[in-house]
Design a protein around this motif. Structure first.
Motif, mmCIF file in Angstrom:
data_model
loop_
_atom_site.group_PDB
_atom_site.id
_atom_site.type_symbol
_atom_site.label_atom_id
_atom_site.label_comp_id
_atom_site.label_asym_id
_atom_site.label_seq_id
_atom_site.Cartn_x
_atom_site.Cartn_y
_atom_site.Cartn_z
ATOM 1 N N ASP A 271 0.679 -1.175 -0.028
ATOM 2 C CA ASP A 271 0.151 -0.181 0.052
ATOM 3 C C ASP A 271 0.960 1.190 0.025
ATOM 4 N N GLU B 296 -5.075 7.720 0.509
ATOM 5 C CA GLU B 296 -5.330 7.051 1.799
ATOM 6 C C GLU B 296 -4.422 7.046 2.743
ATOM 7 N N GLU B 297 -3.052 6.737 2.358
ATOM 8 C CA GLU B 297 -2.138 6.444 3.352
ATOM 9 C C GLU B 297 -1.204 7.726 3.602
ATOM 10 N N ASP C 250 -6.278 5.581 -3.989
ATOM 11 C CA ASP C 250 -6.443 4.558 -3.181
ATOM 12 C C ASP C 250 -5.240 3.384 -3.598
ATOM 13 N N ILE D 70 -3.609 0.802 -2.685
ATOM 14 C CA ILE D 70 -4.409 -0.609 -2.702
ATOM 15 C C ILE D 70 -5.798 -0.549 -2.012
ATOM 16 N N ASP D 71 -6.400 -0.852 -3.063
ATOM 17 C CA ASP D 71 -8.255 -0.982 -2.398
ATOM 18 C C ASP D 71 -8.454 -2.308 -2.457
ATOM 19 N N THR E 216 -7.240 -4.073 0.747
ATOM 20 C CA THR E 216 -6.105 -4.597 1.346
ATOM 21 C C THR E 216 -6.358 -6.043 1.708
HETATM 22 MG MG LIG Z 1 -6.524 1.324 0.496
#
Ligand SMILES: [Mg+2]
Ligand SMILES: Nc1ncnc2c1ncn2[C@@H]1O[C@H](COP(=O)(O)O)[C@@H](OP(=O)(O)O)[C@H]1O
Ligand SMILES: [Mg+2]
Ligand SMILES: [Mg+2]
Length: 352
Positions: free
Chosen positions: A55, A80-81, A142, A144-145, A147
């Motif tokens: 991610d 996201e991160e 995103d 990794i959507d 996860t």
């Molecule tokens: Mg994600």
């Protein structure tokens, strides 16, 4: 079409080319990590959802490629991160691992001659802290959507969208485990199809798919089923109110069992006609994040479909990092949408 004609027809052609390149490179890193994922590659975030080295690595690569490819444009990203957990003392080893994953992925590709330090990685992650909103351009990422699906070895997606003046105008979904056809059998591949697909759409220009490794793009269209008895529906494997979705399906007369799949791969599968309806109903009070829907929703609408909330409104991506609504998302074709919305209202009313 020549490149010049394409640019004239698509005002986001440069952004699309950069986004496709970024997502493809990130997907390569993800594929490598998924093949040999270890417990030590996975961390738990403050909200107790998982995050992995992939991610983080994916987010770093995407922000890097977009900046390199689109030098002249100002850069804002809602992602996201962030780097907070990686700045802690006990995260040094995992940060080193992410840094070497990113550098190895860059080195294995001929496009860029550079090497990132740990500080560069942290800074690249924090490039995703934008609040988005109704004015200007913002990338929505995103990295990794799905996860949980990624960790399980199932479906996941690298999802990148572009917001322009509050509207999603471009979306790219990298789905390394999704065949470009016939995913409706179950949560995985079916024999004979090309697995590993890159879906993309820009506003007014339709939706297309190509192989992740590169191939001639093919136009995709949503299915034209107009009788719900012949429809099948997708729902999340991890986050779905199954009592509600099964009540909706029953009211519609849907015969087929639900297809449960992780991530925005559901939007991609719907857009290429593998199923007819995507129902997303999460627990009460859960606020949907913009990066979980931006890329997927434009791919569905450009494939001829519709994406609405439970009250029949368009999704509003202009409100910041969250979607305004907390009550359900429906994606389907224009024939089925009125029937699905009616069944949704009835099912919700009965629930109360
Ligand atoms: Mg994600
Ligand atoms: N309780 C919850 N209800 C609904 N969605 C949730 C949730 N907890 C996490 N999610 C979101 O659901 C996404 C995955 O979608 P799906 O359920 O379709 O696989 C997650 O994305 P990430 O995996 O990027 O964190 C996360 O944002
Ligand atoms: Mg997450
Ligand atoms: Mg997500």
């Amino acid at each position: 079409m020549s490149q010049l004609t394409e640019i004239a027809a698509n005002p986001y052609a440069d952004e699309l080319a950069a986004a496709k390149k970024a997502v493809s490179l990130a997907a390569r890193l993800c594929q490598r990590v998924q093949q040999g994922i270890l417990q030590s590659d996975i961390q738990s975030k403050a909200d107790r959802t998982p995050v992995t080295v992939a991610d983080y690595g994916s987010q770093v690569l995407i922000s890097l490629v977009l900046k390199k490819e689109l030098l002249s444009h100002s850069f804002s990203m809602v992602a996201e991160e962030d780097s907070e957990d990686l700045r802690k003392d006990d995260a040094q080893q995992i940060l080193e691992h992410i840094t070497s994953l990113v550098n190895e992925t860059i080195a294995n590709d001929d496009s860029y001659n550079m090497s990132l330090s740990k500080e560069d990685v942290l800074a690249a992650l924090d490039g995703g802290k934008s609040e988005g909103g109704p004015s200007g351009r913002h990338w929505i990422l995103d990295p990794i959507d799905g996860t949980k699906g990624f960790i399980r070895g199932d479906q996941y997606a690298v999802a990148l969208g572009l917001l322009d003046e509050g509207k999603v105008v471009l979306g790219v979904l990298g789905c390394p485990n999704l065949p470009s056809k016939s995913t409706n059998k179950h949560n995985g591949s079916s024999s004979g199809d090309q697995v590993g697909s890159l879906y993309f759409a820009t506003i007014g220009c339709g939706a297309k798919v190509q192989a992740l490794e590169g191939s001639e793009p093919q136009k995709i269209t949503i299915c034209s089923v107009n009788n719900p008895v012949d429809a099948s529906f997708f729902e999340s494997l991890e986050h779905s109110k199954r009592d509600l979705t099964s009540s909706i399906a029953e009211k519609l007369g849907v015969q087929a069992p639900p297809v449960r799949m992780d991530s925005q791969a559901k939007y991609a599968a719907l857009a290429q006609g593998d199923g007819a309806i995507y129902l997303r109903f999460s627990g009460k009070g859960y606020k949907e994040r913009v990066w979980d829907h931006a890329a997927g929703s434009i791919i569905v609408t450009e494939a001829g479909g519709m994406v609405k909330d439970a009250s029949g409104n368009d999704l509003d991506f202009s409100k910041g990092r969250y979607l305004d609504r907390d009550r359900g998302i429906i994606a389907t074709n224009r024939y089925l949408m009125p029937m699905v919305l009616k069944a949704v209202q009835e099912a919700i009313d009965e629930e109360q």
